[in-house]
Design a protein around this motif. Structure first.
Motif, PDB file in Angstrom:
ATOM      1  N   ASN A  88       0.827  -1.204   0.000  1.00 48.35           N
ATOM      2  CA  ASN A  88       0.000   0.000   0.000  1.00 48.35           C
ATOM      3  C   ASN A  88       0.863   1.257   0.000  1.00 48.35           C
ATOM      4  O   ASN A  88       0.638   2.178  -0.789  1.00 48.35           O
ATOM      5  N   HIS A  89       1.847   1.294   0.877  1.00 50.34           N
ATOM      6  CA  HIS A  89       2.697   2.480   0.981  1.00 50.34           C
ATOM      7  C   HIS A  89       3.407   2.763  -0.341  1.00 50.34           C
ATOM      8  O   HIS A  89       3.403   3.892  -0.838  1.00 50.34           O
ATOM      9  N   GLU A  90       4.002   1.734  -0.924  1.00 55.49           N
ATOM     10  CA  GLU A  90       4.751   1.918  -2.170  1.00 55.49           C
ATOM     11  C   GLU A  90       3.838   2.367  -3.315  1.00 55.49           C
ATOM     12  O   GLU A  90       4.214   3.222  -4.122  1.00 55.49           O
ATOM     13  N   LEU A  91       2.632   1.801  -3.403  1.00 54.26           N
ATOM     14  CA  LEU A  91       1.711   2.214  -4.452  1.00 54.26           C
ATOM     15  C   LEU A  91       1.269   3.657  -4.241  1.00 54.26           C
ATOM     16  O   LEU A  91       1.246   4.447  -5.187  1.00 54.26           O
ATOM     17  N   MET A  94       3.896   6.035  -5.245  1.00 57.66           N
ATOM     18  CA  MET A  94       3.943   6.120  -6.701  1.00 57.66           C
ATOM     19  C   MET A  94       2.816   7.017  -7.224  1.00 57.66           C
ATOM     20  O   MET A  94       3.037   7.849  -8.105  1.00 57.66           O
ATOM     21  N   ILE A  95       1.622   6.863  -6.678  1.00 61.71           N
ATOM     22  CA  ILE A  95       0.491   7.689  -7.110  1.00 61.71           C
ATOM     23  C   ILE A  95       0.799   9.158  -6.865  1.00 61.71           C
ATOM     24  O   ILE A  95       0.622   9.999  -7.751  1.00 61.71           O
ATOM     25  N   GLU A  96       1.274   9.476  -5.662  1.00 57.92           N
ATOM     26  CA  GLU A  96       1.577  10.871  -5.343  1.00 57.92           C
ATOM     27  C   GLU A  96       2.677  11.432  -6.241  1.00 57.92           C
ATOM     28  O   GLU A  96       2.638  12.609  -6.592  1.00 57.92           O
ATOM     29  N   ASP A  97       3.635  10.592  -6.605  1.00 59.76           N
ATOM     30  CA  ASP A  97       4.781  11.049  -7.397  1.00 59.76           C
ATOM     31  C   ASP A  97       4.538  11.073  -8.896  1.00 59.76           C
ATOM     32  O   ASP A  97       5.223  11.808  -9.614  1.00 59.76           O
TER      33      ASP A  97
END
Length: 195
Positions: A88-91, A94-97
């Motif tokens: 969840n954190h990694e996804l 990625m979404i924010e970036d």
């Protein structure tokens, strides 16, 4: 071999489109630019997509590419909550970036308006396969309550993630999606741990 080539062509088109959507916006991106960046042809583009709008439902493909990468980094020694928190954190980072609020909002709108093309809910997606495997493993280790099915836990987790993404969109990205999730998701998942 043709199938693998087809997947890589479609994947290149999708990845290129979303890169351009992020860099210059959805409305400013043309099919010609997508074709050029993906090093494909207009014929290939229209073989897979009716037009640029059809790409809105393909964000789940981008997410699944990320999940394919992340599954190799999962620590098998971690319990089911730590593994789900990592994914969840990694996804969400990625979404924010790399996925603008506008693009994610368009994905949700496309999914709501075109119910026959509900890619986010496709149970054959890499996303659901990984989540299901993590939860099944947690059940096998005896970490999970046995009064709730694996499918119910997977669905609840997916609903929680989509709800957080949706809220982030309607709040115009005014907070960190990853940081918010770090605070609330673990507590939510703890409800499924065997006491």
């Amino acid at each position: 071999m043709a199938s693998k080539n087809s997947k890589s062509t479609k994947g290149r088109i999708i990845s290129s489109a979303w890169e351009l959507f992020y860099e210059q916006g959805y409305d400013a991106t043309t099919v010609d630019e997508i074709v050029e960046l993906s090093e494909t042809s207009k014929g290939s583009f229209y073989h897979y997509f009716k037009g640029k709008d059809a790409l809105l439902g393909s964000l789940s493909f981008v997410f699944d590419e990320k999940y394919d990468e992340l599954k190799t980094r999962l620590d098998p020694a971690d319990d089911f909550i730590d593994q789900l928190m990592f994914l969840n954190h990694e996804l969400f980072v990625m979404i924010e970036d790399s996925i603008s609020v506008d693009l994610l909002s368009r994905l949700f709108a496309a999914q709501l308006l075109n119910k026959s093309d509900s890619n986010l809910l496709d149970q054959d997606r890499t996303y659901y396969k990984i989540i299901r495997a993590i939860v099944k493993n947690g059940r096998a280790k005896g970490d999970l309550r046995d009064d709730v099915s694996v499918n119910e836990i997977c669905k609840a987790y997916a609903v929680m993630e989509r709800g957080m993404m949706y809220d982030w969109c309607i709040c115009s990205g005014s907070y960190s999606l990853a940081q918010y999730s770090n605070r609330v998701l673990r507590e939510f998942l703890e409800n499924y741990r065997l006491a």
